[in-house]
Write an enzyme that holds these catalytic residues in place. Structure first.
Site, PDB file in Angstrom:
ATOM      1  N   TYR A 183     -13.043  -4.035  -5.686  1.00 27.51           N
ATOM      2  CA  TYR A 183     -11.747  -3.855  -5.013  1.00 27.51           C
ATOM      3  C   TYR A 183     -10.783  -4.981  -5.378  1.00 27.51           C
ATOM      4  CZ  TYR A 183      -8.365  -3.425  -1.160  1.00 27.51           C
ATOM      5  OH  TYR A 183      -7.211  -3.291  -0.419  1.00 27.51           O
ATOM      6  N   LYS A 230      -7.007  -5.092  -7.434  1.00 34.25           N
ATOM      7  CA  LYS A 230      -5.745  -5.565  -6.860  1.00 34.25           C
ATOM      8  C   LYS A 230      -5.082  -6.597  -7.783  1.00 34.25           C
ATOM      9  CE  LYS A 230      -5.855  -2.706  -3.519  1.00 34.25           C
ATOM     10  NZ  LYS A 230      -4.835  -1.654  -3.383  1.00 34.25           N
ATOM     11  N   ILE A 287      -3.811  -5.084   7.830  1.00 33.97           N
ATOM     12  CA  ILE A 287      -2.867  -4.126   8.432  1.00 33.97           C
ATOM     13  C   ILE A 287      -3.673  -3.071   9.201  1.00 33.97           C
ATOM     14  CG2 ILE A 287      -0.974  -2.505   7.968  1.00 33.97           C
ATOM     15  CD1 ILE A 287      -0.340  -5.381   6.983  1.00 33.97           C
ATOM     16  N   THR A 311      -4.878   0.002   9.827  1.00 29.61           N
ATOM     17  CA  THR A 311      -4.987   1.316   9.171  1.00 29.61           C
ATOM     18  C   THR A 311      -6.472   1.700   9.119  1.00 29.61           C
ATOM     19  OG1 THR A 311      -5.407   0.531   6.936  1.00 29.61           O
ATOM     20  CG2 THR A 311      -3.090   0.667   7.583  1.00 29.61           C
TER      21      THR A 311
HETATM   22  N1  LIG Z   1      -4.958  -2.079   5.649  1.00 32.86           N
HETATM   23  C1  LIG Z   1      -5.061  -3.268   5.088  1.00 32.86           C
HETATM   24  O1  LIG Z   1      -5.463  -4.247   5.746  1.00 32.86           O
HETATM   25  C2  LIG Z   1      -4.679  -3.449   3.646  1.00 32.86           C
HETATM   26  C3  LIG Z   1      -4.541  -4.747   3.165  1.00 32.86           C
HETATM   27  C4  LIG Z   1      -4.164  -4.940   1.845  1.00 32.86           C
HETATM   28  C5  LIG Z   1      -3.939  -3.856   1.020  1.00 32.86           C
HETATM   29  N2  LIG Z   1      -4.084  -2.599   1.514  1.00 32.86           N
HETATM   30  C6  LIG Z   1      -3.827  -1.486   0.593  1.00 32.86           C
HETATM   31  O2  LIG Z   1      -2.951  -0.578   1.200  1.00 32.86           O
HETATM   32  C7  LIG Z   1      -3.100   0.701   0.570  1.00 32.86           C
HETATM   33  C8  LIG Z   1      -3.185   1.765   1.628  1.00 32.86           C
HETATM   34  O3  LIG Z   1      -4.367   1.572   2.388  1.00 32.86           O
HETATM   35  P1  LIG Z   1      -4.345   1.747   3.963  1.00 32.86           P
HETATM   36  O4  LIG Z   1      -4.534   0.424   4.538  1.00 32.86           O
HETATM   37  O5  LIG Z   1      -3.168   2.546   4.327  1.00 32.86           O
HETATM   38  O6  LIG Z   1      -5.717   2.529   4.203  1.00 32.86           O
HETATM   39  P2  LIG Z   1      -6.008   4.082   4.191  1.00 32.86           P
HETATM   40  O7  LIG Z   1      -7.468   4.228   4.046  1.00 32.86           O
HETATM   41  O8  LIG Z   1      -5.349   4.678   5.379  1.00 32.86           O
HETATM   42  O9  LIG Z   1      -5.241   4.623   2.891  1.00 32.86           O
HETATM   43  C9  LIG Z   1      -5.842   4.905   1.658  1.00 32.86           C
HETATM   44  C10 LIG Z   1      -5.556   6.353   1.350  1.00 32.86           C
HETATM   45  O10 LIG Z   1      -5.960   6.648   0.008  1.00 32.86           O
HETATM   46  C11 LIG Z   1      -6.506   7.955   0.007  1.00 32.86           C
HETATM   47  N3  LIG Z   1      -7.334   8.145  -1.171  1.00 32.86           N
HETATM   48  C12 LIG Z   1      -8.491   7.516  -1.487  1.00 32.86           C
HETATM   49  N4  LIG Z   1      -8.958   7.982  -2.666  1.00 32.86           N
HETATM   50  C13 LIG Z   1      -8.079   8.911  -3.107  1.00 32.86           C
HETATM   51  C14 LIG Z   1      -8.012   9.740  -4.249  1.00 32.86           C
HETATM   52  N5  LIG Z   1      -8.956   9.697  -5.197  1.00 32.86           N
HETATM   53  N6  LIG Z   1      -6.986  10.605  -4.366  1.00 32.86           N
HETATM   54  C15 LIG Z   1      -6.014  10.664  -3.412  1.00 32.86           C
HETATM   55  N7  LIG Z   1      -6.016   9.896  -2.308  1.00 32.86           N
HETATM   56  C16 LIG Z   1      -7.041   9.034  -2.152  1.00 32.86           C
HETATM   57  C17 LIG Z   1      -7.289   8.013   1.308  1.00 32.86           C
HETATM   58  O11 LIG Z   1      -7.625   9.340   1.660  1.00 32.86           O
HETATM   59  C18 LIG Z   1      -6.311   7.339   2.247  1.00 32.86           C
HETATM   60  O12 LIG Z   1      -5.403   8.286   2.769  1.00 32.86           O
HETATM   61  C19 LIG Z   1      -4.349   0.590  -0.289  1.00 32.86           C
HETATM   62  O13 LIG Z   1      -3.946   0.405  -1.628  1.00 32.86           O
HETATM   63  C20 LIG Z   1      -5.037  -0.651   0.234  1.00 32.86           C
HETATM   64  O14 LIG Z   1      -5.835  -1.260  -0.739  1.00 32.86           O
HETATM   65  C21 LIG Z   1      -4.441  -2.361   2.804  1.00 32.86           C
END
Ligand SMILES: NC(=O)c1ccc[n+]([C@@H]2O[C@H](COP(=O)([O-])OP(=O)(O)OC[C@H]3O[C@@H](n4cnc5c(N)ncnc54)[C@H](O)[C@@H]3O)[C@@H](O)[C@H]2O)c1
Length: 261
Positions: free
Chosen positions: A154, A158, A187, A189
């Site tokens: 992961y 990034k 965040i 989520t």
């Molecule tokens: N939440 C946090 O703390 C955090 C921190 C840093 C970065 N992020 C990044 O934010 C972004 C969104 O994540 P989030 O926090 O909203 O979590 P999330 O799990 O709600 O969102 C990820 C989404 O990607 C979708 N997904 C996964 N594989 C897929 C595929 N092959 N095709 C289509 N869709 C697919 C999932 O179904 C989900 O809806 C991600 O890139 C994550 O790495 C999140």
């Protein structure tokens, strides 16, 4: 006149930050083409956008599959008339070190988290250029700047997103396509809920785990997806006309210190 009147936005990921971004861009007047792999989440996003009165089409697609991305963009452009904005938020978050991550998981993580950004660029940028330019925002992470243990695949994706963002920005700057990334801290989520569970939290303990994660951030709390969506919307808007090729942290100060008192 709203910020995104007449604009068409592609958003990947239909929960969390993807969902909040789609709702924010739609509130600004954008038509939304969203791609997600989770049918239940897709239906919820479609219903939310419909309730908000947005022009929206949420497609079940695997963003790591070239045909899925190409055909959704082709049909979406046909339906909405063009493409101006791409927000790449879809990702998977497996745990593991180099020795405990199997090769299939490694490759899957690369192709969902990074390959999808290449694919939306490959099929989306020519459509943006036809409209005179556009804006792309890639959701990276603080883990691309400084990472935890046990997230080898992961965190690697990034860091790669930061580099791909710069590369795309340089290649398309003169054609009016701006490309930036955002790097969130923790965040609220579904990904963070899974992190809490991986940390041993039961359903009842999720809020306590979120408070603990929040304590690690100098600001004293975790962030909300709407806060990230607001930064993404700014970067997608004409107000950010001189911003390209950069990463914007939104991490409550998490990476400002070195963690030693
Ligand atoms: N939440 C946090 O703390 C955090 C921190 C840093 C970065 N992020 C990044 O934010 C972004 C969104 O994540 P989030 O926090 O909203 O979590 P999330 O799990 O709600 O969102 C990820 C989404 O990607 C979708 N997904 C996964 N594989 C897929 C595929 N092959 N095709 C289509 N869709 C697919 C999932 O179904 C989900 O809806 C991600 O890139 C994550 O790495 C999140």
């Amino acid at each position: 006149m709203k910020d995104f009147d007449g604009k068409v936005a592609l958003v990947t990921g239909t929960t969390g930050i993807g969902m909040a971004s789609a709702m924010r861009l739609a509130a600004g007047g954008a038509s939304i083409l969203a791609l997600g792999i989770d049918e239940t989440a897709n239906a919820a996003m479609q219903a939310g956008l419909d309730r908000a009165g947005a022009a929206a089409w949420v497609v079940t697609a695997d963003v790591s599959v070239p045909d899925d991305v190409a055909s959704a963009i082709a049909v979406g452009v046909e339906r909405f008339g063009g493409l101006d904005i791409i927000v790449n938020s879809a990702a998977v978050h497996p745990y593991g070190t180099a020795t405990s991550t199997d090769f299939e998981t490694w490759n899957r993580t690369m192709s969902v988290n990074v390959g999808s950004i290449y694919l939306t660029a490959r099929f989306g940028i020519p459509k943006m250029i036809k409209r005179g330019g556009g804006a792309i925002v890639n959701v990276a992470s603080v883990q691309g700047h400084a990472c935890q243990q046990n997230v080898a695949a992961y965190a690697t994706t990034k860091g790669a997103i930061h580099t791909l963002t710069r590369s795309l920005a340089l290649d398309y700057a003169r054609q009016g396509v701006r490309v930036n990334s955002v790097s969130p801290g923790s965040i609220r989520t579904p990904i963070l809920e899974r992190a809490a569970r991986a940390d041993g939290a039961s359903d009842a303990d999720i809020e306590a785990a979120f408070r603990r994660f929040g304590e690690a951030h100098p600001i004293g709390r975790i962030g909300e997806p709407e806060e990230v969506a607001e930064l993404i919307a700014f970067l997608c808007s004409s107000k950010a006309g001189f911003c390209t090729g950069s990463d914007y942290k939104i991490d409550g100060g998490l990476t400002a210190g070195i963690g030693v008192k």
